[in-house]
Design a protein around this motif. Structure first.
Motif, short mmCIF file in Angstrom:
data_model
loop_
_atom_site.label_atom_id
_atom_site.label_comp_id
_atom_site.label_asym_id
_atom_site.label_seq_id
_atom_site.Cartn_x
_atom_site.Cartn_y
_atom_site.Cartn_z
N HIS A 44 0.74 -1.23 -0.12
CA HIS A 44 0.18 0.02 0.05
C HIS A 44 0.74 1.37 0.09
CE1 HIS A 44 -2.79 -3.20 1.78
NE2 HIS A 44 -3.56 -2.39 1.01
N SER A 45 0.11 2.41 -0.50
CA SER A 45 1.00 3.75 -0.41
C SER A 45 1.24 4.12 0.81
CB SER A 45 0.04 4.68 -1.16
OG SER A 45 -0.46 4.50 -2.36
N LEU A 101 -0.13 15.63 -5.82
CA LEU A 101 -0.68 15.44 -7.00
C LEU A 101 -0.15 14.35 -7.85
CD1 LEU A 101 -2.55 16.89 -9.27
CD2 LEU A 101 -0.38 18.03 -10.07
N GLY A 102 1.15 14.01 -7.96
CA GLY A 102 1.82 13.06 -8.56
C GLY A 102 1.39 11.81 -8.11
N GLY A 103 1.06 11.57 -6.86
CA GLY A 103 0.87 10.21 -6.41
C GLY A 103 -0.72 9.78 -7.07
N GLY A 146 22.72 -6.86 -13.92
CA GLY A 146 23.69 -6.58 -12.93
C GLY A 146 23.57 -7.69 -11.76
N PRO A 147 24.08 -7.56 -10.46
CA PRO A 147 24.04 -8.55 -9.54
C PRO A 147 22.70 -8.99 -8.93
CG PRO A 147 25.16 -6.54 -8.75
CD PRO A 147 24.60 -6.23 -10.35
N GLY A 148 21.63 -7.80 -9.07
CA GLY A 148 20.55 -8.08 -8.50
C GLY A 148 19.29 -6.79 -8.57
N LEU A 149 18.26 -7.09 -8.38
CA LEU A 149 17.25 -6.00 -8.49
C LEU A 149 16.33 -6.12 -7.17
CD1 LEU A 149 15.84 -3.69 -10.19
CD2 LEU A 149 14.55 -5.47 -11.25
N VAL A 150 16.06 -4.97 -6.65
CA VAL A 150 14.98 -4.83 -5.79
C VAL A 150 13.65 -3.96 -6.71
CG1 VAL A 150 14.29 -3.98 -3.65
CG2 VAL A 150 16.32 -4.94 -3.54
N ALA A 151 12.59 -4.52 -6.69
CA ALA A 151 11.59 -3.88 -7.51
C ALA A 151 10.69 -3.49 -6.51
CB ALA A 151 10.92 -4.67 -8.58
N ASP A 152 10.26 -2.27 -6.55
CA ASP A 152 9.00 -1.72 -5.54
C ASP A 152 7.86 -1.19 -6.41
OD1 ASP A 152 7.49 0.61 -4.21
OD2 ASP A 152 9.45 1.68 -3.94
N GLY A 153 6.82 -1.65 -6.02
CA GLY A 153 5.37 -1.19 -6.55
C GLY A 153 4.52 -1.99 -5.86
N VAL A 171 -4.15 2.17 7.95
CA VAL A 171 -4.07 3.29 7.00
C VAL A 171 -4.01 4.56 7.84
CG1 VAL A 171 -6.83 3.63 7.30
CG2 VAL A 171 -5.54 4.41 5.27
N GLN A 172 -4.43 4.58 9.21
CA GLN A 172 -4.25 5.58 10.13
C GLN A 172 -2.61 5.92 10.42
OE1 GLN A 172 -6.82 7.37 11.53
NE2 GLN A 172 -5.18 8.87 12.42
N GLU A 173 -1.86 4.86 10.36
CA GLU A 173 -0.51 4.89 10.58
C GLU A 173 -0.03 5.60 9.42
OE1 GLU A 173 1.55 4.46 13.02
OE2 GLU A 173 3.38 4.52 12.07
N ARG A 174 -0.31 5.22 8.22
CA ARG A 174 0.15 5.45 7.05
C ARG A 174 0.11 7.06 6.64
NH1 ARG A 174 -1.97 2.84 2.52
NH2 ARG A 174 -3.42 1.56 3.96
N ALA A 175 -1.20 7.49 7.17
CA ALA A 175 -1.50 8.75 6.88
C ALA A 175 -0.69 9.68 7.91
CB ALA A 175 -3.23 9.08 7.31
N GLU A 176 -0.64 9.36 9.12
CA GLU A 176 0.14 10.03 10.19
C GLU A 176 1.84 10.01 9.53
OE1 GLU A 176 -0.67 8.30 14.20
OE2 GLU A 176 -2.90 8.82 13.86
#
Ligand code: DC
Length: 228
Positions: free
Chosen positions: A12-13, A93-95, A121-128, A149-154
């Motif tokens: 989640h965002s 706005l971007g989000g 290369g040696p490896g990849l971390v993919a975030d999404g 969601v409360q924690e994320r908003a804070e």
């Protein structure tokens, strides 16, 4: 096929994915794919050019005519057709634009190969949102990161206030809920844990604790794959 190992971190965002992915990548000396930044750049391009998001032909045309570059103006910077749009990309706005454009199949299709090209290369971390389910289904380790969601908003509120940007907590909470709903209920590549993903709830955990958990899970997976 490439044998570059991949760790996917979906969630989640505001769950801390970005920071955690960057630290894990740095620790392991792996490349980092911040796929949200691609969707954000595309969203800002659509916004600047007043593209109608209901018109798939306009989106396809837009994709043919844009060039997105990362890091050309320093770490974390994003250039869109040569223009530095870093601040807009990281804004609320971007989000919001990214989440809207991410629901459009043509946009997802256009970004598909661009994302695969990061596997090098040696490896990849993919975030999404769909790294483990759609883009890198053969990833060695799949993490699904969440927090209330409360924690994320804070957390977001604190980040903005620390940067000297005005913010209203109930508005952030409402926007996050809207974004969660859009990301999880869209028809194409909805946000959901991959079947074999390990879910980590970061509500009461520090960033370093989550980083350590991911690194420890990865070292277990690597050991197992070497035994095979
Ligand atoms: O990870 P982020 O907050 O930068 O992502 C912003 C938005 O982009 C998110 O709400 C949905 C969209 N997105 C997506 O649809 N697929 C991805 N792989 C990454 C982001």
């Amino acid at each position: 096929m490439s044998i570059t190992p991949v760790i996917t971190i979906d969630g989640h965002s505001g769950s801390g994915k970005g920071t955690i992915s960057a630290r894990v990548a740095e620790h392991l000396g792996f490349r980092l794919l911040d796929s949200g930044a691609l969707y954000r750049a595309l969203g800002i391009a659509a916004y600047n050019l007043k593209i109608d998001l209901n018109e798939s032909i306009q989106i396809t045309e837009l994709m043919k005519n844009i060039e997105i570059k990362f890091g050309a103006n320093g770490p974390g910077t994003v250039l869109l057709n040569g223009e530095d749009i870093t601040l807009m990309v990281r804004s609320e706005l971007g989000g919001k634009m990214a989440s809207k454009i991410g629901a459009i199949p043509e946009a997802r299709k256009a970004l598909f190969d661009m994302q695969l090209a990061f596997r090098d290369g040696p490896g990849l971390v993919a975030d999404g949102r769909d790294m483990g389910t759609v883009i890198f289904p053969d990833a060695l380790l799949k993490i699904f990161l969440t927090a209330s969601v409360q924690e994320r908003a804070e957390r977001r509120y604190k980040q903005l206030i620390d940067k000297g940007i005005d913010a209203i907590l109930p508005d952030l909470l409402r926007d996050l809920k809207e974004r969660d709903k859009r990301d999880m209920e869209r028809i194409v590549s909805p946000l959901k844990p991959a079947e074999e993903a390990v879910t980590i709830d970061s509500t009461d955990l520090s960033i370093q604790t989550v980083v350590d958990q991911v690194l420890s899970l990865f070292s277990t997976v690597i050991k197992k794959s070497l035994q095979r």
